[in-house]
Design a protein around this motif. Structure first.
Motif, mmCIF file in Angstrom:
data_model
loop_
_atom_site.group_PDB
_atom_site.id
_atom_site.type_symbol
_atom_site.label_atom_id
_atom_site.label_comp_id
_atom_site.label_asym_id
_atom_site.label_seq_id
_atom_site.Cartn_x
_atom_site.Cartn_y
_atom_site.Cartn_z
ATOM 1 N N ALA A 190 27.484 25.149 -7.683
ATOM 2 C CA ALA A 190 28.089 24.113 -6.741
ATOM 3 C C ALA A 190 29.174 23.132 -7.656
ATOM 4 C CB ALA A 190 27.131 23.254 -5.941
ATOM 5 N N LEU A 191 28.642 23.063 -8.758
ATOM 6 C CA LEU A 191 29.757 21.991 -9.526
ATOM 7 C C LEU A 191 30.849 23.130 -10.123
ATOM 8 C CD1 LEU A 191 30.441 19.567 -10.868
ATOM 9 C CD2 LEU A 191 29.220 20.457 -13.001
ATOM 10 N N ALA A 192 31.024 24.273 -10.328
ATOM 11 C CA ALA A 192 31.946 25.166 -10.659
ATOM 12 C C ALA A 192 32.894 25.320 -9.337
ATOM 13 C CB ALA A 192 31.505 26.519 -11.258
ATOM 14 N N ASP A 193 32.219 25.592 -8.198
ATOM 15 C CA ASP A 193 33.047 25.686 -7.103
ATOM 16 C C ASP A 193 33.922 24.313 -6.721
ATOM 17 O OD1 ASP A 193 31.833 28.123 -6.648
ATOM 18 O OD2 ASP A 193 30.346 27.675 -5.337
ATOM 19 N N ARG A 194 33.105 23.272 -6.778
ATOM 20 C CA ARG A 194 33.716 21.978 -6.493
ATOM 21 C C ARG A 194 34.941 21.790 -7.386
ATOM 22 N NH1 ARG A 194 29.478 18.562 -7.287
ATOM 23 N NH2 ARG A 194 28.659 19.347 -5.565
ATOM 24 N N MET A 195 34.865 22.255 -8.608
ATOM 25 C CA MET A 195 36.088 21.836 -9.694
ATOM 26 C C MET A 195 36.821 22.980 -9.516
ATOM 27 S SD MET A 195 33.670 20.568 -12.875
ATOM 28 C CE MET A 195 35.354 19.836 -13.700
ATOM 29 N N ALA A 255 34.916 36.592 -21.638
ATOM 30 C CA ALA A 255 34.955 36.105 -20.045
ATOM 31 C C ALA A 255 36.206 35.216 -20.392
ATOM 32 C CB ALA A 255 33.592 35.334 -19.700
ATOM 33 N N VAL A 256 36.921 35.374 -19.039
ATOM 34 C CA VAL A 256 38.259 34.677 -18.947
ATOM 35 C C VAL A 256 37.975 33.906 -17.606
ATOM 36 C CG1 VAL A 256 40.657 34.632 -18.690
ATOM 37 C CG2 VAL A 256 39.373 36.047 -20.396
ATOM 38 N N GLY A 257 38.321 32.495 -17.145
ATOM 39 C CA GLY A 257 38.500 31.737 -16.053
ATOM 40 C C GLY A 257 39.330 30.938 -16.268
ATOM 41 N N ARG A 258 39.680 30.160 -15.135
ATOM 42 C CA ARG A 258 40.748 29.131 -15.061
ATOM 43 C C ARG A 258 40.196 28.090 -14.072
ATOM 44 N NH1 ARG A 258 45.915 30.512 -12.003
ATOM 45 N NH2 ARG A 258 45.429 30.126 -10.135
ATOM 46 N N MET A 259 40.762 26.737 -14.203
ATOM 47 C CA MET A 259 40.253 25.733 -13.615
ATOM 48 C C MET A 259 41.848 24.816 -13.221
ATOM 49 S SD MET A 259 37.909 22.655 -14.652
ATOM 50 C CE MET A 259 38.553 22.677 -16.038
ATOM 51 N N VAL A 266 32.894 21.503 -18.644
ATOM 52 C CA VAL A 266 32.274 22.376 -17.343
ATOM 53 C C VAL A 266 32.779 23.760 -17.425
ATOM 54 C CG1 VAL A 266 32.146 22.304 -15.050
ATOM 55 C CG2 VAL A 266 31.585 20.241 -16.204
ATOM 56 N N LEU A 267 33.986 24.028 -17.552
ATOM 57 C CA LEU A 267 34.497 25.290 -17.547
ATOM 58 C C LEU A 267 34.020 26.137 -18.905
ATOM 59 C CD1 LEU A 267 36.730 27.427 -16.845
ATOM 60 C CD2 LEU A 267 38.473 26.340 -18.205
#
Length: 141
Positions: free
Chosen positions: A22-27, A39-43, A62-63
């Motif tokens: 939920a937190l990652a989704d919210r952000m 692993a690679v991700g963005r925010m 958090v990221l």
């Protein structure tokens, strides 16, 4: 490590099935590449800022934790769970707009402990934060 070698799993499909939480989704965090080793991700910056308009330092963490913990859990394999036991971050610049990208690299993938380093950069490639997370792997009850 369980029945299936984590290196043979489609990491992004595994993440989609499991979800980021939920937190990652919210952000607004999304993963673009995923394995236990990298692993690679963005925010987005928007919606995750301090009152002065800078990306909140906790958002970098958090990221980083989202990338490192999920990578550790893929490494752990079926019937096992990776849980964070230490995380630290050093912020060296501040993003104000656009997206930040985290690149998570495994430093140690052991049977009971994993360590990942996550470099978070802004859209110009400037390093904004370096996060290191240690996860402990344990058997599920």
């Amino acid at each position: 490590m369980g029945a299936q070698d984590p290196e043979q799993i489609d990491g992004l499909a595994w993440v989609r099935e499991r979800g980021l939480g939920a937190l990652a989704d919210r952000m607004g965090i999304e993963f673009t590449e995923f394995s236990a080793r990298r692993a690679v991700g963005r925010m987005p910056v928007e919606g995750n800022t301090q009152p002065v308009g800078l990306l909140h330092g906790g958002a970098y963490v958090v990221l980083g934790e989202s990338l490192g913990s999920m990578a550790a859990n893929l490494h752990a394999g079926p019937g096992r769970l990776a849980v964070g036991v230490d995380i630290n971050a050093t912020h060296t610049a501040s993003a104000r707009t656009g997206f930040v990208e985290g690149v998570c690299t495994a430093i140690h993938l052991g049977r009971s402990i994993t360590v990942h380093e996550i470099v978070v950069s802004d859209e110009s490639g400037r390093r904004c934060s370096t996060v290191r997370i240690t996860n402990m792997i344990k058997e599920l009850p």
